[in-house]
Design a protein around this motif. Structure first.
Motif, mmCIF file in Angstrom:
data_model
loop_
_atom_site.group_PDB
_atom_site.id
_atom_site.type_symbol
_atom_site.label_atom_id
_atom_site.label_comp_id
_atom_site.label_asym_id
_atom_site.label_seq_id
_atom_site.Cartn_x
_atom_site.Cartn_y
_atom_site.Cartn_z
ATOM 1 N N LYS A 105 0.842 -1.206 0.000
ATOM 2 C CA LYS A 105 0.000 0.000 0.000
ATOM 3 C C LYS A 105 0.873 1.250 0.000
ATOM 4 O O LYS A 105 0.569 2.232 -0.703
ATOM 5 N N SER A 106 1.976 1.206 0.755
ATOM 6 C CA SER A 106 2.884 2.360 0.801
ATOM 7 C C SER A 106 3.573 2.587 -0.538
ATOM 8 O O SER A 106 4.039 3.686 -0.826
ATOM 9 N N GLN A 107 3.645 1.523 -1.360
ATOM 10 C CA GLN A 107 4.231 1.620 -2.695
ATOM 11 C C GLN A 107 3.174 1.914 -3.770
ATOM 12 O O GLN A 107 3.453 1.816 -4.961
ATOM 13 N N LYS A 108 1.955 2.244 -3.301
ATOM 14 C CA LYS A 108 0.834 2.537 -4.205
ATOM 15 C C LYS A 108 0.452 1.317 -5.059
ATOM 16 O O LYS A 108 0.063 1.434 -6.215
ATOM 17 N N ILE A 109 0.580 0.134 -4.452
ATOM 18 C CA ILE A 109 0.243 -1.110 -5.159
ATOM 19 C C ILE A 109 -1.000 -1.704 -4.520
ATOM 20 O O ILE A 109 -1.044 -1.930 -3.304
ATOM 21 N N GLU A 110 -2.026 -1.948 -5.323
ATOM 22 C CA GLU A 110 -3.275 -2.520 -4.817
ATOM 23 C C GLU A 110 -3.208 -4.042 -4.871
ATOM 24 O O GLU A 110 -2.978 -4.639 -5.920
#
Length: 398
Positions: A234-239
């Motif tokens: 989530k912190s890497q903008k990955i869903e």
């Protein structure tokens, strides 16, 4: 190649059994070598042997399914139909309907031994296809005492620091050039982590899987939960859902890339299944992901101790006492040991941190701390074992 007697000794009692002997483990850990050593031992006793290596083109092109394989073996058996035959099938997973062939062969006067790559022969398939008809033996990469023995055979010397960085895949020791060795380890990683698992499970979110694999393998010897990995993504903008994360971890474990051990909490008086500690099957998986040779020796050392304890035959859990962690509660033959691991406890702050959990326990279990220090830090209640000494021990009592 050195004789891996530790593994052969476990297989030997089953030489005459009608159970299928499955030799399993991560790619290039030495399964085929163990198989050949068992074969050689039986050959020296005058046994009737059939050995087929399905990585050889001539073998696979002619024996590509259960029917062609069974026909070939039956023809060989007919040469001495009244004698028992010992059949060795290396990398059997390339054969179509290999499981049906194995089921048929075990009904004959045959002792059957097979190996298979983790890309096709994973633990769930053993259970599904051969339930109740097999016994399996897990082969692991070299521990340090095996590396030292093999290096001596090659007129080389592999230092402990080298082992803490590049691990125990047998083939890598044969390289004289460090760049070639690292290339080999990277190619092996690509084959196991990427090709085997992504292709095997038809993973569509392959980029997310690679992110999870890289994050886990570079973070060995740490407590994880599905939620912690989910938060990282989530912190890497990955869903990605937690369920998918847990699936990916299962895939890595089934391919023998990682190992999980549960955390035992004295407060809850039970295993905390949602928190596990993850270890790499080999520390090379961590090191090849590091930049500018900034190797994570501290966590690799704990990972190495984990692998060595497993090799010695201990079952392991992480021991949590009032929020403080003892790296391993090691159990074997009715005896339990607390084992703490640190690179060095020379600094007072590190010494106090590592010894604090020991001070919260009674003396019903032996307490051990393993470090790379030369000074003996043993106390009246805690035994300090130097890493170099530990790596040549047969168990925690020797």
């Amino acid at each position: 190649m050195i004789t891996r007697e530790k593994y052969i000794a476990k297989i030997r009692p089953f030489y005459e059994s009608d159970l299928i002997k499955i030799i399993t483990g991560i790619r290039r850990c030495g399964k085929s070598v163990v198989l050949e050593q068992v074969k050689s031992e039986l050959e020296s006793q005058g046994k009737k042997i059939i050995y087929l290596n399905f990585e050889k083109r001539a073998v696979y092109d002619n024996l590509y399914n259960d029917k062609t394989l069974l026909d070939y073996i039956q023809q060989k058996i007919n040469e001495s139909p009244n004698e028992k035959w010992y059949v060795f099938l290396d990398e059997i997973q390339t054969v179509e309907n290999w499981n049906l062939a194995c089921k048929s062969l075990r009904l004959e006067n045959i002792s059957l031994f097979i190996t298979g790559s983790n890309s096709k022969l994973l633990s769930r398939e053993f259970t599904k296809e051969l339930s109740g008809r097999y016994v399996s033996f897990l082969i692991k990469p070299f521990v340090y005492k095996e590396i030292a023995e093999y290096a001596k055979e090659l007129n080389k010397k592999i230092t402990i620091n080298n082992y803490l960085i590049y691990g125990g895949f047998p083939k890598r020791i044969e390289f004289n050039d460090e760049e070639a060795m690292i290339q080999y380890l990277n190619d092996l990683d690509q084959t196991i982590v990427i090709n085997d698992i992504i292709n095997r499970y038809k993973i569509r979110k392959d980029n997310i899987f690679k992110k999870v694999a890289n994050f886990v393998l570079i973070s060995n010897s740490r407590i994880f939960s599905g939620n912690s990995i989910f938060n990282y993504l989530k912190s890497q903008k990955i869903e990605c859902s937690i369920n998918t994360v847990m699936k990916f971890l299962d895939y890595l474990e089934e391919a023998y890339v990682i190992r999980k051990i549960p955390q035992y909490s004295t407060k809850a008086k039970k295993q905390l299944d949602f928190y596990t500690k993850l270890y790499n099957e080999d520390v090379a998986f961590n090191s090849i992901r590091q930049i500018n040779n900034r190797f994570d020796i501290t966590h690799n050392l704990e990972n190495v101790v984990y692998n060595e304890l497993i090799y010695m035959g201990y079952s392991l859990t992480v021991f949590n006492i009032n929020g403080k962690e003892i790296d391993f509660l090691a159990a074997k033959n009715g005896k339990e040991y607390f084992v703490q691991v640190a690179y060095s406890i020379a600094e007072n702050s590190t010494y106090e941190r590592e010894f604090a959990p020991f001070n919260m326990t009674d003396n019903s279990r032996k307490k051990i701390i393993i470090t790379n220090d030369e000074i003996d830090y043993s106390t009246s209640t805690v035994q300090h074992i130097k890493l170099e000494d530990f790596l040549f021990m047969e168990d925690l009592e020797s």
